[in-house]
Write an enzyme that holds these catalytic residues in place. Structure first.
Site, PDB file in Angstrom:
ATOM      1  CG  HIS A 146      55.283  44.264  39.163  1.00 41.51           C
ATOM      2  ND1 HIS A 146      55.565  42.960  38.848  1.00 41.51           N
ATOM      3  CD2 HIS A 146      56.257  45.009  38.574  1.00 41.51           C
ATOM      4  CE1 HIS A 146      56.671  42.899  38.113  1.00 41.51           C
ATOM      5  NE2 HIS A 146      57.106  44.144  37.923  1.00 41.51           N
ATOM      6  CB  SER A 194      24.349  49.676  48.151  1.00 41.81           C
ATOM      7  OG  SER A 194      23.884  48.804  49.160  1.00 41.81           O
ATOM      8  CE  LYS A 226      28.926  49.103  48.211  1.00 45.13           C
ATOM      9  NZ  LYS A 226      30.134  48.331  48.012  1.00 45.13           N
ATOM     10  CD  GLU A 264      31.025  46.127  39.950  1.00 48.29           C
ATOM     11  OE1 GLU A 264      30.860  45.094  40.618  1.00 48.29           O
ATOM     12  OE2 GLU A 264      30.450  47.202  40.212  1.00 48.29           O
TER      13      GLU A 264
END
Ligand code: ARG
Length: 457
Positions: free
Chosen positions: A153, A274, A280, A287
């Protein structure tokens, strides 16, 4: 190619909707290979003269060289790869070119080309999946004992090791390879010679062409031969399941690489920055692996839908099997390469993972097991006692190991200070020695077994 029956050429829109050359030109190798095998068979069976077949073969090889060199001009007016090749052959060798299509149709031709292409794709994907398994198994061996939280979970459940976690993916990928191999085995039959749909009156030798093209045997039913695309569906199914696995790993990498988890650091080679936020480091490759899975499933869904209403045998709808398949295979191949690269470069942060492994009362099950083993409590009672202790610790905002013996004995007087030994995450993983469990010795053994197996190929 059918000028005899037609007074005018096609409308421009007809040409646009009909032509497949823009995407099926990538079947050129398979198309020429199939034609060479067909021509050789036509000579061997005496259907064509050796002189004609020599000219045909030389012409086809010339075309092959020209396409390879990028000098061939594909024409939309010639619709597809089959007619582009045949028309060019005619320019090269004259009327003998017209004999190549004896005892053949584009229906069995395209089915053969597509099988040859898919078979190569299956082999290539299998190799790439094996390489990803290798990358994972190597990492798993190095980090067989590195403790991390195991989740159910997405809540801390029990400590496991990083190596164990990576080997879970090696198992998934092994099943993917099994599916790719099954698909290959089942699809390795040659439809060439089924002709348009009913077979042919010429004395062809289908066993000869099947053998020349590396197929185990010719397909047994001519109707099925030209209307079957199961082999593409199976390939896309196997590819889709594999894409699910890659996507799940990608999702985990995305999570692990966040500052909040901080379990792994991705290499510069497999992350991006970024343009506005200088701090970043984004896991774009992961992704995209996650995102691209949808394209692979889409190709499967598209083909299932396209096939489901088709009466036997060939219908032009089936030309639509190609773009999605080419895209899906290319996409999966890229995702496999990117994932292997990310995994090889990925640096786990052992301290952070270990610390996280102890959070969320992850050793509560070890405490319950201790109560069962040492105090002979029924597991359900042990579960209850442990639950109360977790409640007390959580109320105080501390871990189980920070409770005093007196506090524990208030809940269960028979608890002794030996209990503290099982509350550590290292002890916890070491004790999970059941077959397939996370004990580092198990994990090391499994990683080595995989490495040995993968080295054998
Ligand atoms: N380009 C066609 C395809 O990909 C080749 C087969 C055409 N057959 C036909 N009877 N029109 O399906």
């Amino acid at each position: 190619m059918w000028g005899g029956r037609f007074a005018t050429g096609p409308d421009a829109i007809m040409e646009e909707i009909n032509a497949s050359i823009d995407f099926d030109q990538r079947l050129w190798r398979q198309d020429i290979r199939g034609s060479l095998a067909h021509a050789a068979m036509l000579a061997a069976t005496g259907i064509l003269t050796q002189a004609d077949v020599d000219a045909i073969s030389a012409g086809l090889k010339g075309i092959e060289t020209e396409i390879e060199a990028g000098r061939f001009t594909f024409s939309r007016a010639l619709e597809d790869i089959h007619m582009n090749v045949e028309s060019n052959l005619k320019d090269r060798i004259g009327p003998a070119a017209g004999r190549l299509h004896t005892a053949r149709s584009r229906n069995d031709q395209v089915a053969t080309d597509m099988r040859l292409w898919v078979r190569d794709a299956l082999d290539q994907l299998d190799e790439q999946v094996a390489d990803l398994q290798l990358a994972l198994a190597e990492k798993a061996e190095s980090y067989a004992g590195a403790v991390m939280p195991g989740f159910t979970h997405l809540q801390s459940a029990q400590p496991v090791t990083f190596g164990h976690h990576l080997l879970a993916y090696v198992e998934m990928l092994a099943r993917d390879r099994g599916r790719l191999r099954d698909a290959r085995e089942r699809m390795n039959e040659c439809p060439l010679g089924a002709a348009a749909l009913a077979g042919t009156s010429f004395p062809i030798d289908r066993h000869m062409t099947a053998k020349a093209l590396g197929f185990a045997r010719p397909t047994a039913n001519s109707l099925d031969s030209v209307s079957d695309r199961d082999f593409v569906l199976e390939t896309l199914s196997a590819a889709s399941i594999c894409a699910v696995h890659l996507s799940r790993l990608a999702e985990e990498i995305v999570l692990w690489a966040t500052p909040q988890f901080g379990f792994v650091k991705l290499s510069d080679r497999f992350s991006t920055g970024s343009s506005i936020m200088p701090q970043k480091r984004n896991p774009d490759a992961a992704e995209l692996v996650r995102g691209k899975a949808g394209r692979v499933f889409g190709a499967l869904q598209g083909l299932l839908t396209m096939m489901k209403g088709l009466p036997l045998t060939y219908s032009k709808d089936m030309q639509e099997d190609k773009e999605g398949t080419f895209d899906a295979v290319q996409t999966l191949s890229l995702c496999l390469a990117a994932t292997a690269g990310m995994v090889r470069d990925m640096q786990p942060d052992l301290k952070t993972m270990r610390k996280a492994a102890g959070l969320g009362y992850a050793t509560a099950t070890d405490l319950a097991d201790w109560l069962v083993r040492v105090l002979k409590m029924p597991f359900r009672d042990a579960h209850h006692v442990t639950g109360r202790l977790v409640g007390i610790a959580s109320g105080k905002g501390v871990g189980l190991e920070k409770l005093s013996l007196a506090e524990m004995q208030e809940v269960e007087p028979r608890i002794s200070d030996e209990v503290f030994a099982v509350l550590g995450v290292e002890r916890s993983v070491k004790s999970r020695t059941s077959y397939g469990g996370t004990a580092p010795a198990n994990v090391r053994r499994q990683a080595r077994r995989w490495l040995k197996q993968l080295a054998k190929g």
